[in-house]
Design an enzyme around this catalytic site. Structure first.
Site, PDB file in Angstrom:
ATOM      1  CG  PHE A   1       9.777  45.200 -45.644  1.00  0.00           C
ATOM      2  CD1 PHE A   1       9.491  45.972 -44.536  1.00  0.00           C
ATOM      3  CD2 PHE A   1       8.751  44.861 -46.511  1.00  0.00           C
ATOM      4  CE1 PHE A   1       8.201  46.378 -44.279  1.00  0.00           C
ATOM      5  CE2 PHE A   1       7.456  45.265 -46.259  1.00  0.00           C
ATOM      6  CZ  PHE A   1       7.176  46.031 -45.143  1.00  0.00           C
TER       7      PHE A   1
ATOM      8  CD  GLU B   1       3.818  47.641 -29.406  1.00  0.00           C
ATOM      9  OE1 GLU B   1       3.652  46.708 -30.215  1.00  0.00           O
ATOM     10  OE2 GLU B   1       3.818  47.483 -28.184  1.00  0.00           O
TER      11      GLU B   1
ATOM     12  CG  HIS C   1      17.681  39.536 -34.285  1.00  0.00           C
ATOM     13  ND1 HIS C   1      18.131  39.419 -35.570  1.00  0.00           N
ATOM     14  CD2 HIS C   1      18.575  38.895 -33.503  1.00  0.00           C
ATOM     15  CE1 HIS C   1      19.250  38.692 -35.584  1.00  0.00           C
ATOM     16  NE2 HIS C   1      19.542  38.373 -34.338  1.00  0.00           N
TER      17      HIS C   1
ATOM     18  CG  LEU D   1       4.592  75.366 -21.386  1.00  0.00           C
ATOM     19  CD1 LEU D   1       3.616  74.995 -22.486  1.00  0.00           C
ATOM     20  CD2 LEU D   1       4.629  74.266 -20.343  1.00  0.00           C
TER      21      LEU D   1
ATOM     22  CB  ILE E   1      10.721  42.841 -22.144  1.00  0.00           C
ATOM     23  CG1 ILE E   1      11.561  42.140 -23.221  1.00  0.00           C
ATOM     24  CG2 ILE E   1       9.380  42.139 -21.918  1.00  0.00           C
ATOM     25  CD1 ILE E   1      11.012  42.213 -24.637  1.00  0.00           C
TER      26      ILE E   1
ATOM     27  CB  SER F   1      12.770  46.553 -37.901  1.00  0.00           C
ATOM     28  OG  SER F   1      12.626  47.802 -37.260  1.00  0.00           O
TER      29      SER F   1
ATOM     30  CD  GLU G   1      15.937  37.159 -30.132  1.00  0.00           C
ATOM     31  OE1 GLU G   1      17.018  37.105 -30.767  1.00  0.00           O
ATOM     32  OE2 GLU G   1      15.229  36.169 -29.880  1.00  0.00           O
TER      33      GLU G   1
ATOM     34  CG  LEU H   1       4.036  43.259 -32.441  1.00  0.00           C
ATOM     35  CD1 LEU H   1       5.232  43.267 -33.374  1.00  0.00           C
ATOM     36  CD2 LEU H   1       4.358  44.045 -31.179  1.00  0.00           C
TER      37      LEU H   1
END
Lengths: 391, 260
Positions: free
Chosen positions: A390, A370, A143, A345, A170, A145, A140, A246
């Protein structure tokens, strides 16, 4: 068919694949050579894929869409086959691989794994054929991770469900016929199969991207979208639903990212042999050779990890943490290979006449989507220590 | 309609190919092999005809163990069954022996309505086997087809020459060789690749075909490669200075090479 210079299999890693796996790889490579490579730089420059529905049908007729799923018109290949296909597709462009990943690993997989028999019968055959395109709404605007905090909500109204909220970034959104949308309900997070023709559903295109320009990226707006009771995916409740999808898509990235790397490495190798400075090919200078050798080392190690995870996945023993290892390592290595190729290059490295800057910019998205580098690092940290970091 | 397609397993034309120094046959060890690209057109044409009606496509090849890969690729593309003729004594065979073996194999398969071949192999590039095979089978030889239609009991082809295109008709059964202009060969779908694993492939020896070992191989060959010379390095291009006649000089050059 030797589209790839033989030097790029210096380690002889083709030995790891069966003849049938290599046949699948050859067919994907041939489709890319005929249908994608001649056009993709132009698509990227214009930010638009010509006849994307026609392309989806061709991908479907080869068998690429939902290829590693069994039944319902899907090809039913192995996971290693699927990985090789992702690698070849992404050697053409990450945007095309994203189309296939989202269709097969996210939208189709969600329906195949968690849907009702009616969902599967109705959607999977036409999605496998590329007649219907799917998208997957989890992230979202506020929102990413932390999807558990999502604001999109599904409330009961009689027997119906009514969905309200917004989804962001998306892939395939604006061209999709069906969206798998995850929403908060009184009974936790649930998935919904939403035909995009339903009143209240819209999917405006996200513009101004400098990455994945040969890919449709959209916002999904759900404004009181009314769905029948049977639109809900019956077989899963909670975050483990979208997270297992996922994991499927991340597995494709473990391989796919190496495709972008291989294409950039091949481009840099050819260029360095043809480009002369100070009276000799720049490939003959030690600094260039060090770059090429490092690129090749990282590519080979990434491929070994991909094959290993693929064999585990086919054996049913792969864990999400192992896929995190693969995604984190291979996308980082691939991006570094593309950036190094860009330096070989020189100024030509920033031109769309060569694939390198396109791959490099594409991988900036793949690095984040992902599961970001940070999140996969924490997944591995937790697996090693037993301590979640986390929050 | 029963169609037999003759295909060859050849060294990859994009790799650096060479000859075996001991007997001047094609070196198959140092280079990966595959279904000859020119034979893919024959397989595609057979599949299109079979798919348009009722029909079965049988693919035949001659060669060492690895030559089975050429049959497999054709089965992955959609052919129904395969025959692989393999025997140590065949090594070193020339076009005469090749056509003999193919003729015997096609007789053993059972009289087909149509035999389709490529215009030549990409390694030997002699292009004589189709004519020899037609002669041995007693079939009309309709060669170098850039278009092929089957109607009722006959075939119609277009053969493009340098100055004119011919339309040729023949009664079935017939043998047709096709050029690389006739179609765009398909690449195998995943379902094709997986289905090919279950398709029947028979391996036949000389004894199965009732062919004497003396009639094939280097011993039975009517032709012999005496020496080989490396292709000379590519010559420098010709530079034309435009003195008002650059256009016509360019046109003359292209016409001399039959490009226009």
């Amino acid at each position: 068919m030797t589209a790839v210079p033989p030097a790029l299999d210096l380690a002889g890693l083709d030995d790891l694949f069966t003849a049938d796996e290599l046949a699948i790889r050859d067919s994907v490579r041939e489709l890319c050579r005929r249908r994608i490579d001649p056009y993709v730089a132009d698509w990227f420059e214009r930010g638009e894929v010509d006849d994307i529905r026609g392309l989806a049908r061709e991908l479907g007729s080869l068998g690429l869409l939902g290829m590693h799923l069994q039944g319902y018109g899907c090809a039913g290949t192995s996971c290693v086959d699927y990985g090789l296909a992702c690698l070849e597709l992404e050697a053409s462009d990450s945007g095309v691989r994203s189309l296939v990943s989202v269709q097969g690993s996210l939208a189709m997989y969600a329906i195949w794994r968690f849907g009702s028999e009616e969902h599967k019968q109705h959607w999977l055959p036409q999605m496998a054929a590329g007649e219907a395109i799917g998208c997957f709404g989890l992230t979202e605007p506020d929102h990413g991770s932390d999807p558990g905090s999502m604001r999109t909500r599904a409330r009961r109204d009689g027997a119906d469900w009514v969905l309200t909220g917004r989804k962001m970034w998306i892939t395939n959104g604006s061209i999709a016929d069906v969206a798998v949308v995850w929403a908060q309900t009184d009974e936790g997070i649930r998935g919904f199969v939403v035909p995009t023709s339903t009143d209240g559903f819209s999917a405006p295109l996200i513009k101004h991207k400098l990455s994945l320009r040969a890919s449709v990226t959209s916002e999904l707006v759900l404004d009181e979208v009314r769905l029948p009771a049977d639109a809900m995916l019956p077989e899963v409740r909670g975050l483990k639903g979208p997270l297992s999808c996922l994991s499927e898509a991340r597995y494709g990235i473990v391989w796919g990212s190496l495709g972008a790397a291989r294409s950039s490495l091949a481009s840099a190798l050819t260029y360095s042999i043809e480009r002369e400075q100070f009276g000799k090919p720049i490939a003959g200078f030690q600094l260039t050779q060090q770059k090429l050798a490092e690129m090749y080392l990282e590519y080979s190690k990434g491929l070994l990890l991909a094959v290993h995870l693929g064999r585990r996945k086919d054996a049913g023993t792969v864990t999400p943490e192992q896929i995190s290892l693969g995604k984190l390592n291979n996308i980082r290595a691939a991006l570094e290979i593309c950036r190094t190729a860009r330096t070989i290059l020189g100024a030509n490295g920033i031109s769309l006449e060569f694939p390198v800057i396109r791959h490099m910019n594409n991988l900036e998205s793949v690095l984040t989507y992902e599961g970001t580098v940070e999140m996969h690092t924490l997944v591995i940290g937790q697996a090693l220590t037993g301590l979640p970091a986390f929050r | 309609m029963n169609i037999v397609v003759c295909v060859k397993y050849v060294p990859d034309a994009q790799a650096d190919r060479g000859f075996d120094e001991s007997d001047l046959t094609t070196n198959r060890e140092s280079v990966d092999g595959l279904l000859s690209e020119l034979d893919e057109y024959a397989v595609e044409e057979a599949l299109k005809i079979a798919e348009a009606g009722e029909g079965e496509v049988t693919v035949v090849t001659i060669g060492p163990d690895k030559a089975a890969d050429a049959v497999k690729k054709a089965l992955q593309m959609g052919a129904d069954k395969g025959v692989h003729i393999s025997d140590e004594a065949i090594r070193g065979s020339d076009a005469f022996a090749t056509s003999l073996l193919l003729a015997k194999a096609i007789e053993k398969i059972g009289a087909p309505d149509l035999v389709i071949t490529g215009m030549a192999s990409t390694d030997g590039t002699m292009g004589v086997v189709p004519a020899m095979l037609a002669e041995r089978l007693g079939l009309p030889q309709v060669t170098f087809a850039s278009e092929l239609t089957v109607d009722g009991d006959g075939v119609t082809i277009r053969r493009d020459g340098d100055t004119a295109s011919e339309t040729i008709i023949a009664k079935l059964p017939a043998l047709v060789s096709v050029t690389d202009q006739i179609n765009e060969p398909r690449y195998p779908s995943f379902k094709g690749i997986m289905a090919a694993k279950k398709k029947p492939v028979e391996t036949w020896s000389l004894a199965d075909l009732g062919v004497d070992a003396g009639a094939v191989g280097a011993a039975g060959a009517y032709t012999k490669v005496l020496s080989v010379t490396k292709r000379p390095p590519r010559e420098q291009g010709q530079i034309v200075t435009d003195e008002g006649d650059g256009g016509s000089k360019l046109a003359d050059f292209l016409a001399s090479r039959k490009f226009i």
